[in-house]
Design a protein around this motif. Structure first.
Motif, PDB file in Angstrom:
ATOM      1  N   ASN A 124       0.791  -1.223   0.000  1.00  0.00           N
ATOM      2  CA  ASN A 124       0.000   0.000   0.000  1.00  0.00           C
ATOM      3  C   ASN A 124       0.825   1.275   0.000  1.00  0.00           C
ATOM      4  OD1 ASN A 124      -2.394  -1.381  -0.058  1.00  0.00           O
ATOM      5  ND2 ASN A 124      -2.774  -1.248   2.137  1.00  0.00           N
ATOM      6  N   HIS A 125       2.149   1.155   0.101  1.00  0.00           N
ATOM      7  CA  HIS A 125       2.968   2.368   0.014  1.00  0.00           C
ATOM      8  C   HIS A 125       2.899   2.955  -1.392  1.00  0.00           C
ATOM      9  CE1 HIS A 125       5.370   1.107   3.734  1.00  0.00           C
ATOM     10  NE2 HIS A 125       4.896   2.317   3.986  1.00  0.00           N
ATOM     11  N   CYS A 126       2.900   4.275  -1.467  1.00  0.00           N
ATOM     12  CA  CYS A 126       2.900   4.937  -2.769  1.00  0.00           C
ATOM     13  C   CYS A 126       4.303   5.466  -3.066  1.00  0.00           C
ATOM     14  CB  CYS A 126       1.882   6.076  -2.815  1.00  0.00           C
ATOM     15  SG  CYS A 126       2.226   7.462  -1.705  1.00  0.00           S
ATOM     16  N   GLN A 127       4.613   5.612  -4.351  1.00  0.00           N
ATOM     17  CA  GLN A 127       5.949   6.049  -4.741  1.00  0.00           C
ATOM     18  C   GLN A 127       6.261   7.451  -4.226  1.00  0.00           C
ATOM     19  OE1 GLN A 127       6.653   5.533  -8.938  1.00  0.00           O
ATOM     20  NE2 GLN A 127       6.664   3.299  -8.781  1.00  0.00           N
ATOM     21  N   GLN A 128       5.245   8.282  -4.113  1.00  0.00           N
ATOM     22  CA  GLN A 128       5.463   9.647  -3.619  1.00  0.00           C
ATOM     23  C   GLN A 128       6.009   9.627  -2.192  1.00  0.00           C
ATOM     24  OE1 GLN A 128       1.960  12.109  -3.738  1.00  0.00           O
ATOM     25  NE2 GLN A 128       2.980  13.874  -2.808  1.00  0.00           N
ATOM     26  N   ASP A 129       5.427   8.782  -1.330  1.00  0.00           N
ATOM     27  CA  ASP A 129       5.910   8.686   0.054  1.00  0.00           C
ATOM     28  C   ASP A 129       7.302   8.071   0.109  1.00  0.00           C
ATOM     29  OD1 ASP A 129       3.740   9.907   1.215  1.00  0.00           O
ATOM     30  OD2 ASP A 129       2.669   8.033   1.600  1.00  0.00           O
ATOM     31  N   ILE A 130       7.551   7.069  -0.730  1.00  0.00           N
ATOM     32  CA  ILE A 130       8.862   6.425  -0.747  1.00  0.00           C
ATOM     33  C   ILE A 130       9.934   7.433  -1.173  1.00  0.00           C
ATOM     34  CG2 ILE A 130      10.267   4.652  -1.860  1.00  0.00           C
ATOM     35  CD1 ILE A 130       7.701   2.945  -2.080  1.00  0.00           C
ATOM     36  N   SER A 131       9.659   8.194  -2.235  1.00  0.00           N
ATOM     37  CA  SER A 131      10.623   9.199  -2.709  1.00  0.00           C
ATOM     38  C   SER A 131      10.887  10.259  -1.656  1.00  0.00           C
ATOM     39  CB  SER A 131      10.100   9.869  -3.987  1.00  0.00           C
ATOM     40  OG  SER A 131      10.031   8.962  -5.051  1.00  0.00           O
ATOM     41  N   ALA A 132       9.819  10.709  -1.010  1.00  0.00           N
ATOM     42  CA  ALA A 132       9.972  11.743   0.020  1.00  0.00           C
ATOM     43  C   ALA A 132      10.834  11.241   1.171  1.00  0.00           C
ATOM     44  CB  ALA A 132       8.596  12.181   0.523  1.00  0.00           C
ATOM     45  N   LEU A 133      10.606   9.993   1.589  1.00  0.00           N
ATOM     46  CA  LEU A 133      11.410   9.410   2.661  1.00  0.00           C
ATOM     47  C   LEU A 133      12.879   9.349   2.270  1.00  0.00           C
ATOM     48  CD1 LEU A 133      11.917   7.745   5.277  1.00  0.00           C
ATOM     49  CD2 LEU A 133      11.354   5.716   3.930  1.00  0.00           C
ATOM     50  N   VAL A 134      13.162   8.844   1.082  1.00  0.00           N
ATOM     51  CA  VAL A 134      14.555   8.700   0.645  1.00  0.00           C
ATOM     52  C   VAL A 134      15.239  10.061   0.563  1.00  0.00           C
ATOM     53  CG1 VAL A 134      16.049   7.968  -1.255  1.00  0.00           C
ATOM     54  CG2 VAL A 134      14.115   6.530  -0.549  1.00  0.00           C
ATOM     55  N   ASN A 135      14.548  11.064   0.072  1.00  0.00           N
ATOM     56  CA  ASN A 135      15.140  12.398  -0.036  1.00  0.00           C
ATOM     57  C   ASN A 135      15.499  12.955   1.342  1.00  0.00           C
ATOM     58  OD1 ASN A 135      14.948  12.480  -2.828  1.00  0.00           O
ATOM     59  ND2 ASN A 135      12.922  13.432  -2.814  1.00  0.00           N
ATOM     60  N   VAL A 136      14.589  12.809   2.293  1.00  0.00           N
ATOM     61  CA  VAL A 136      14.855  13.300   3.646  1.00  0.00           C
ATOM     62  C   VAL A 136      15.998  12.520   4.281  1.00  0.00           C
ATOM     63  CG1 VAL A 136      13.907  13.474   5.985  1.00  0.00           C
ATOM     64  CG2 VAL A 136      12.535  14.194   4.028  1.00  0.00           C
ATOM     65  N   LEU A 137      15.984  11.189   4.139  1.00  0.00           N
ATOM     66  CA  LEU A 137      17.031  10.357   4.713  1.00  0.00           C
ATOM     67  C   LEU A 137      18.397  10.722   4.132  1.00  0.00           C
ATOM     68  CD1 LEU A 137      17.900   7.994   6.488  1.00  0.00           C
ATOM     69  CD2 LEU A 137      17.300   6.453   4.612  1.00  0.00           C
ATOM     70  N   ALA A 138      18.450  10.942   2.833  1.00  0.00           N
ATOM     71  CA  ALA A 138      19.721  11.322   2.197  1.00  0.00           C
ATOM     72  C   ALA A 138      20.242  12.637   2.764  1.00  0.00           C
ATOM     73  CB  ALA A 138      19.542  11.422   0.687  1.00  0.00           C
ATOM     74  N   ASP A 139      19.347  13.608   2.947  1.00  0.00           N
ATOM     75  CA  ASP A 139      19.757  14.897   3.513  1.00  0.00           C
ATOM     76  C   ASP A 139      20.306  14.736   4.925  1.00  0.00           C
ATOM     77  OD1 ASP A 139      19.086  16.294   1.244  1.00  0.00           O
ATOM     78  OD2 ASP A 139      17.100  16.891   1.973  1.00  0.00           O
ATOM     79  N   ILE A 140      19.631  13.917   5.724  1.00  0.00           N
ATOM     80  CA  ILE A 140      20.071  13.707   7.111  1.00  0.00           C
ATOM     81  C   ILE A 140      21.447  13.038   7.143  1.00  0.00           C
ATOM     82  CG2 ILE A 140      19.599  12.444   9.252  1.00  0.00           C
ATOM     83  CD1 ILE A 140      16.595  12.797   8.615  1.00  0.00           C
ATOM     84  N   LEU A 141      21.618  11.982   6.362  1.00  0.00           N
ATOM     85  CA  LEU A 141      22.885  11.244   6.375  1.00  0.00           C
ATOM     86  C   LEU A 141      24.043  12.069   5.799  1.00  0.00           C
ATOM     87  CD1 LEU A 141      21.654   7.679   5.286  1.00  0.00           C
ATOM     88  CD2 LEU A 141      22.160   8.506   7.594  1.00  0.00           C
ATOM     89  N   ASN A 142      23.761  12.850   4.773  1.00  0.00           N
ATOM     90  CA  ASN A 142      24.813  13.643   4.143  1.00  0.00           C
ATOM     91  C   ASN A 142      25.244  14.824   4.987  1.00  0.00           C
ATOM     92  OD1 ASN A 142      24.919  11.974   1.894  1.00  0.00           O
ATOM     93  ND2 ASN A 142      23.405  13.183   0.757  1.00  0.00           N
ATOM     94  N   ASN A 143      24.319  15.312   5.815  1.00  0.00           N
ATOM     95  CA  ASN A 143      24.634  16.479   6.643  1.00  0.00           C
ATOM     96  C   ASN A 143      24.990  16.121   8.079  1.00  0.00           C
ATOM     97  OD1 ASN A 143      24.103  18.326   4.548  1.00  0.00           O
ATOM     98  ND2 ASN A 143      21.902  18.163   4.935  1.00  0.00           N
ATOM     99  N   ASP A 144      25.101  14.813   8.340  1.00  0.00           N
ATOM    100  CA  ASP A 144      25.407  14.361   9.716  1.00  0.00           C
ATOM    101  C   ASP A 144      26.870  14.658  10.058  1.00  0.00           C
ATOM    102  OD1 ASP A 144      24.966  13.171  12.166  1.00  0.00           O
ATOM    103  OD2 ASP A 144      25.632  11.217  11.447  1.00  0.00           O
TER     104      ASP A 144
END
Length: 397
Positions: free
Chosen positions: A377-397
């Motif tokens: 039931n996950h939609c691609q929009q939510d998956i993309s949004a999660l990955v984008n946020v996670l990438a920002d967090i990990l790259n700026n850690d």
């Protein structure tokens, strides 16, 4: 000292022990707490905590069936037909036509002779191990086997030796050294999402005359032909005892042990978890039976899950987020440090994404991780949004 004084001292010691243990876990950042969720069944994968909305990437509801109207209606009808609870042990008056129908259906889809229902996978695994083994047995198991298996083997008094995770050569070495009564593994591992080499392990057990026991909790419903688990992966997998649960891909509650008629008769007569527990509610059995029908008739649910897994991995690759080799719904992102893992999970929550933060002792030291789970039931929009946020967090850690 009087008897009452002795009792007071004992109680005070227990209270002190509890307080000290809680304090130690709190200081280590390992004190587990429950979260009060506000759920709306019409909004799959979304919930609220303290009036804040979140997208859920942490459940084991792999096919999204927990909020299926078909299963909700089946549970409702089951309660109307049989009542809310089973009212007694299966050996008293708690065993109904609903239970029999589900057991038969489970045997039909897995190829086993008989099934035995339990209220949870933990109780089923513990009952099987504790009842089947004796102190003179030696059992070999995957290093990452579930806690319920470990507890059950320890309760039985049998010796437990563990081989390197999913390593067939390590398992062979254990057989040569220890001549075990059985080998125990999971099909899909709950923390890593990888699949065991079941065919090779089955052959090893047959070669040495040992039982092959598979905890199929995270595989049943999503792997194998028609999604029906470990016995349906290939024709050459022979499993002597198989655990399946209804609280993951089937979206409900309960579990079953599957095997020969002789094994099930033995457990009915000897498994204290089964004999002295109120039976699984008939309504839950009706819901689980209905879930089997849905899984068989709607293969598009498994296809959608596969699409979501592939899409998530592609998005992570594009953002240089390191993943494991898992191709199942369980996608761990190993960060290593427990404090960092908790901090990243908290940052994700601040952006509205809820992921599991898994730390030792649930996983080995140095392998703390975000445990991300996908579902149909996950939609691609939510998956993309999660990955984008996670990438920002990990790259700026």
């Amino acid at each position: 000292m009087s008897e009452s004084s002795n009792q007071e001292q004992q109680n005070e010691t227990l209270a002190t022990r509890i307080a000290n243990r809680n304090l130690a876990l709190h200081e280590q950042g390992l004190l587990r707490k429950r979260t009060n969720l506000v759920l709306d069944p019409s909004q799959s994968n979304y919930f609220e905590v303290d009036a804040l909305p979140y997208v859920n990437f942490s459940s084991n509801d792999y096919l999204g069936l927990s909020t299926s109207n078909v299963l909700i209606d089946a549970l409702h009808q089951g309660a109307k037909d049989y009542g809310v609870g089973s009212t007694a042990s299966p050996l008293v008056v708690g065993y109904t036509e609903a239970h029999i129908k589900l057991e038969k259906a489970l045997c039909d889809v897995t190829g086993h002779e008989a099934a035995l229902l339990f209220c949870s996978g933990f109780s089923a695994n513990t009952a099987l191990m504790k009842t089947l083994f004796e102190p003179n047995d030696l059992v070999v198991a995957d290093k990452f086997i579930h806690a319920s298996v470990i507890d059950g083997i320890q309760d039985s008094g049998a010796k437990l030796k563990r081989f390197s995770h999913n390593d067939i050569d390590s398992a062979k070495s254990c057989f040569e050294r220890f001549k075990p009564s059985a080998l125990v593994t999971e099909s899909v591992f709950s923390m890593d999402g990888d699949i065991a080499p079941l065919a090779e392990m089955s052959a090893l057990c047959q070669q040495h005359g040992a039982w092959f026991i598979v905890d199929d909790a995270h595989g049943f419903g999503v792997i194998g032909e028609d999604g029906f688990g470990a016995t349906r992966l290939t024709d050459d997998i022979k499993i002597d005892a198989q655990l399946v649960t209804f609280g993951k891909a089937l979206g409900g509650q309960g579990a079953a042990i599957l095997g020969s008629r002789e094994l099930v008769d033995f457990l009915v007569a000897n498994a204290r978890h089964y004999i002295y527990s109120t039976a699984l509610s008939p309504a839950s059995a009706v819901a689980a039976f209905t879930a089997l029908t849905v899984i068989e008739q709607q293969p598009e649910l498994r296809e959608k899950l596969k699409e979501n897994i592939s899409y998530f991995r592609e998005q992570c690759e594009s953002k240089n987020i390191e993943l494991t080799d898992s191709l199942t719904a369980i996608q761990p992102i190993i960060l290593g440090d427990s404090a960092k893992t908790m901090a990243v999970a908290q940052r994700l929550k601040e952006h509205g994404f809820w992921l599991g933060a898994i730390r030792p002792p649930t996983v080995p030291q140095g392998s703390a991780r975000l445990r991300l789970t996908l579902n149909a039931n996950h939609c691609q929009q939510d998956i993309s949004a999660l990955v984008n946020v996670l990438a920002d967090i990990l790259n700026n850690d």
